[in-house]
Design a protein around this motif. Sequence first.
Motif, PDB file in Angstrom:
ATOM      1  N   VAL A  85      -1.114  -4.787  -1.367  1.00  0.00           N
ATOM      2  CA  VAL A  85      -0.505  -3.542  -1.838  1.00  0.00           C
ATOM      3  C   VAL A  85       0.209  -3.767  -3.174  1.00  0.00           C
ATOM      4  O   VAL A  85       0.091  -2.950  -4.098  1.00  0.00           O
ATOM      5  CB  VAL A  85       0.447  -2.956  -0.773  1.00  0.00           C
ATOM      6  N   HIS A  89      -0.748  -1.957  -6.662  1.00  0.00           N
ATOM      7  CA  HIS A  89       0.251  -1.225  -7.435  1.00  0.00           C
ATOM      8  C   HIS A  89       0.361  -1.787  -8.864  1.00  0.00           C
ATOM      9  O   HIS A  89       0.443  -1.021  -9.830  1.00  0.00           O
ATOM     10  CB  HIS A  89       1.610  -1.272  -6.743  1.00  0.00           C
ATOM     11  N   VAL A  95       1.098   3.726  -6.426  1.00  0.00           N
ATOM     12  CA  VAL A  95       1.401   3.566  -5.005  1.00  0.00           C
ATOM     13  C   VAL A  95       2.814   4.108  -4.797  1.00  0.00           C
ATOM     14  O   VAL A  95       3.794   3.484  -5.169  1.00  0.00           O
ATOM     15  CB  VAL A  95       1.280   2.107  -4.538  1.00  0.00           C
ATOM     16  N   ARG A  99       0.927   8.257  -0.348  1.00  0.00           N
ATOM     17  CA  ARG A  99      -0.359   7.607  -0.589  1.00  0.00           C
ATOM     18  C   ARG A  99      -0.843   6.958   0.694  1.00  0.00           C
ATOM     19  O   ARG A  99      -0.066   6.397   1.466  1.00  0.00           O
ATOM     20  CB  ARG A  99      -0.187   6.549  -1.684  1.00  0.00           C
ATOM     21  N   LEU A 101      -3.441   4.035   1.997  1.00  0.00           N
ATOM     22  CA  LEU A 101      -4.160   2.859   1.510  1.00  0.00           C
ATOM     23  C   LEU A 101      -5.041   2.300   2.611  1.00  0.00           C
ATOM     24  O   LEU A 101      -4.588   2.129   3.744  1.00  0.00           O
ATOM     25  CB  LEU A 101      -3.168   1.783   1.059  1.00  0.00           C
TER      26      LEU A 101
END
Length: 182
Positions: A85, A89, A95, A99, A101
């Motif tokens: 993550v 980002h 992000v 959002r 993911l």
Amino acid sequence: MRERIHRHVHGFWPGVHVNDLQWDLGPVKEAIPDFHVCEVERSAPGEPFVYVSAGASSAATQPRVEFFLMAGMPDPLHVEALALVAYFHATWGGVDVGRVLDLGRPWCEGSALQHFLVSVPYPYGPAFEYMDSPDGPVRLLWLLPITQQEAEYAAREGYEGLEDLLEQHEVDFLDPARPSVV
């Protein structure tokens, strides 16, 4: 930034042991050379392990955020998920709250939860959510593990609708085997 995040985490959980973990696989170190993860051990029986990224906010992307997730058991997969993550980002940005993911794998081994919904840290409140830094405020955002069906629901109905549904069902976010609420 790493030291500031460690101080923030230690200040929020005084007296609880915090491990400093690294993830050296994949490209995260290219995008965020000083990337680390704080693993907050359980503060009491039944409490979660908390994993907090340290470095995502140092990337030149906006908003300036770090990420955290909670888990019932320690697992290197949580560190990998935060690295993924943070890298996403740092390289593509965007992000932020709302959002969804796709992890591309289960959140925990054998789990049907393969997505994260980026949310505010409801369990810990604004004192944990916002952190001052010399470069401006940093926001800590919660990665909620969700199913494919829940991710599709968020796409159709909006993330707030999914959050409401999760709250109505009193979802145990530490349970990797929890069923979908959709």
